[in-house]
Design a protein around this motif. Structure first.
Motif, mmCIF file in Angstrom:
data_model
loop_
_atom_site.group_PDB
_atom_site.id
_atom_site.type_symbol
_atom_site.label_atom_id
_atom_site.label_comp_id
_atom_site.label_asym_id
_atom_site.label_seq_id
_atom_site.Cartn_x
_atom_site.Cartn_y
_atom_site.Cartn_z
ATOM 1 N N CYS A 152 0.839 -1.196 0.000
ATOM 2 C CA CYS A 152 0.000 0.000 0.000
ATOM 3 C C CYS A 152 0.874 1.245 0.000
ATOM 4 C CB CYS A 152 -0.879 0.053 1.247
ATOM 5 S SG CYS A 152 -2.153 -1.196 1.293
ATOM 6 N N ALA A 153 0.341 2.299 -0.574
ATOM 7 C CA ALA A 153 1.012 3.597 -0.532
ATOM 8 C C ALA A 153 0.017 4.627 -0.014
ATOM 9 C CB ALA A 153 1.499 4.004 -1.916
ATOM 10 N N GLU A 154 0.545 5.580 0.737
ATOM 11 C CA GLU A 154 -0.281 6.702 1.149
ATOM 12 C C GLU A 154 -0.121 7.794 0.105
ATOM 13 O OE1 GLU A 154 -1.094 8.637 5.233
ATOM 14 O OE2 GLU A 154 0.573 9.759 4.342
ATOM 15 N N GLY A 155 -1.245 8.220 -0.446
ATOM 16 C CA GLY A 155 -1.245 9.353 -1.366
ATOM 17 C C GLY A 155 -1.572 10.617 -0.597
ATOM 18 N N ARG A 156 -0.862 11.673 -0.879
ATOM 19 C CA ARG A 156 -1.107 12.962 -0.229
ATOM 20 C C ARG A 156 -1.088 14.027 -1.308
ATOM 21 N NH1 ARG A 156 2.176 17.074 2.275
ATOM 22 N NH2 ARG A 156 4.026 15.911 1.686
ATOM 23 N N THR A 157 -2.068 14.921 -1.269
ATOM 24 C CA THR A 157 -2.136 15.998 -2.241
ATOM 25 C C THR A 157 -2.438 17.313 -1.545
ATOM 26 O OG1 THR A 157 -3.092 16.727 -4.347
ATOM 27 C CG2 THR A 157 -4.595 15.646 -2.800
ATOM 28 N N TRP A 158 -1.994 18.377 -2.158
ATOM 29 C CA TRP A 158 -2.265 19.723 -1.670
ATOM 30 C C TRP A 158 -2.113 20.685 -2.834
ATOM 31 C CZ3 TRP A 158 2.126 16.995 -1.041
ATOM 32 C CH2 TRP A 158 3.333 17.587 -1.406
ATOM 33 N N VAL A 159 -2.824 21.785 -2.718
ATOM 34 C CA VAL A 159 -2.754 22.832 -3.732
ATOM 35 C C VAL A 159 -1.552 23.698 -3.403
ATOM 36 C CG1 VAL A 159 -3.924 24.866 -4.642
ATOM 37 C CG2 VAL A 159 -5.218 22.768 -4.171
ATOM 38 N N GLY A 160 -0.812 24.048 -4.429
ATOM 39 C CA GLY A 160 0.356 24.898 -4.227
ATOM 40 C C GLY A 160 -0.057 26.337 -3.997
ATOM 41 N N ASP A 161 0.271 27.182 -4.916
ATOM 42 C CA ASP A 161 -0.040 28.604 -4.800
ATOM 43 C C ASP A 161 -1.469 28.887 -5.236
ATOM 44 O OD1 ASP A 161 2.579 29.131 -3.971
ATOM 45 O OD2 ASP A 161 3.271 29.194 -6.045
ATOM 46 N N ALA A 162 -1.901 30.111 -4.983
ATOM 47 C CA ALA A 162 -3.230 30.554 -5.419
ATOM 48 C C ALA A 162 -3.343 30.413 -6.941
ATOM 49 C CB ALA A 162 -3.450 32.003 -5.000
ATOM 50 N N PRO A 163 -4.560 30.245 -7.436
ATOM 51 C CA PRO A 163 -4.754 30.102 -8.881
ATOM 52 C C PRO A 163 -4.230 31.303 -9.654
ATOM 53 C CG PRO A 163 -6.785 29.647 -7.695
ATOM 54 C CD PRO A 163 -5.813 30.197 -6.709
ATOM 55 N N ARG A 164 -3.846 31.019 -10.892
ATOM 56 C CA ARG A 164 -3.450 32.053 -11.849
ATOM 57 C C ARG A 164 -4.462 31.997 -12.996
ATOM 58 N NH1 ARG A 164 0.249 28.846 -10.698
ATOM 59 N NH2 ARG A 164 0.481 27.954 -12.764
ATOM 60 N N GLY A 165 -5.415 32.882 -12.969
ATOM 61 C CA GLY A 165 -6.466 32.853 -13.989
ATOM 62 C C GLY A 165 -7.334 31.624 -13.805
ATOM 63 N N ALA A 166 -7.348 30.764 -14.820
ATOM 64 C CA ALA A 166 -8.159 29.546 -14.786
ATOM 65 C C ALA A 166 -7.391 28.349 -14.228
ATOM 66 C CB ALA A 166 -8.639 29.216 -16.200
ATOM 67 N N ARG A 167 -6.108 28.529 -13.904
ATOM 68 C CA ARG A 167 -5.251 27.388 -13.563
ATOM 69 C C ARG A 167 -4.667 27.454 -12.164
ATOM 70 N NH1 ARG A 167 -1.733 26.328 -18.985
ATOM 71 N NH2 ARG A 167 -3.491 26.377 -20.421
ATOM 72 N N PHE A 168 -4.368 26.268 -11.642
ATOM 73 C CA PHE A 168 -3.590 26.173 -10.412
ATOM 74 C C PHE A 168 -2.803 24.869 -10.449
ATOM 75 C CE2 PHE A 168 -7.114 23.549 -9.081
ATOM 76 C CZ PHE A 168 -6.542 22.633 -8.209
ATOM 77 N N ASP A 169 -1.763 24.823 -9.640
ATOM 78 C CA ASP A 169 -0.933 23.624 -9.542
ATOM 79 C C ASP A 169 -1.301 22.833 -8.308
ATOM 80 O OD1 ASP A 169 0.519 24.196 -11.843
ATOM 81 O OD2 ASP A 169 2.077 25.282 -10.750
ATOM 82 N N ARG A 170 -1.305 21.523 -8.480
ATOM 83 C CA ARG A 170 -1.579 20.588 -7.395
ATOM 84 C C ARG A 170 -0.347 19.705 -7.245
ATOM 85 N NH1 ARG A 170 -5.546 18.299 -4.709
ATOM 86 N NH2 ARG A 170 -7.203 19.453 -5.713
#
Length: 130
Positions: free
Chosen positions: A71-89
């Motif tokens: 098993c693996a633990e997956g962890r996600t979080w949003v980086g910086d605030a969105p830029r227009g229509a996009r954001f990085d995860r």
């Protein structure tokens, strides 16, 4: 760091490739799954009804392997605030404290009613940036 979302992933027999470990395409599927699950767990129900996210870019580092029954633990979080229509995860999958896969994906928001990409509304982004 932003507030993160975690869940556990265990490969099914069809997820294992001829080298005896999780196929890279499966990791991409899991990146999508954890992102969608994070969205549904945190976003307001009316936002989930109104918007959908699409991947516009993946950057993935495969730094370890995982075999059948592990098993693996997956962890996600949003980086910086969105830029227009996009954001990085950001996404990491780890086992026993060791990172196996690390990804940074860029997502764009689509208005379900129009089918068009739009600027991320501040109230949609806010719960992910707290």
């Amino acid at each position: 760091m932003r507030v993160s979302f975690t869940e556990t992933f265990m490969p099914q027999p069809g997820d294992i490739d001829e080298l005896g470990h999780v196929n890279n395409a499966v990791w991409v599927r899991w990146i999508q799954e954890i992102a969608v699950n994070h969205w549904r767990a945190v976003a307001a129900p009316d936002h989930v009804d109104a918007y959908i996210w699409v991947v516009v870019r993946h950057e993935i580092d495969y730094v370890g392997n995982m075999g059948p029954g592990e098993c693996a633990e997956g962890r996600t979080w949003v980086g910086d605030a969105p830029r227009g229509a996009r954001f990085d995860r950001n996404v990491e999958f780890s086992r026993d404290g060791r990172v196996l896969v690390r990804a940074r994906t860029t997502w764009a928001i689509v208005d379900k009613a129009t089918g068009r990409i739009k600027r991320v509304p501040p109230d949609v982004a806010a719960p992910f940036l707290t």
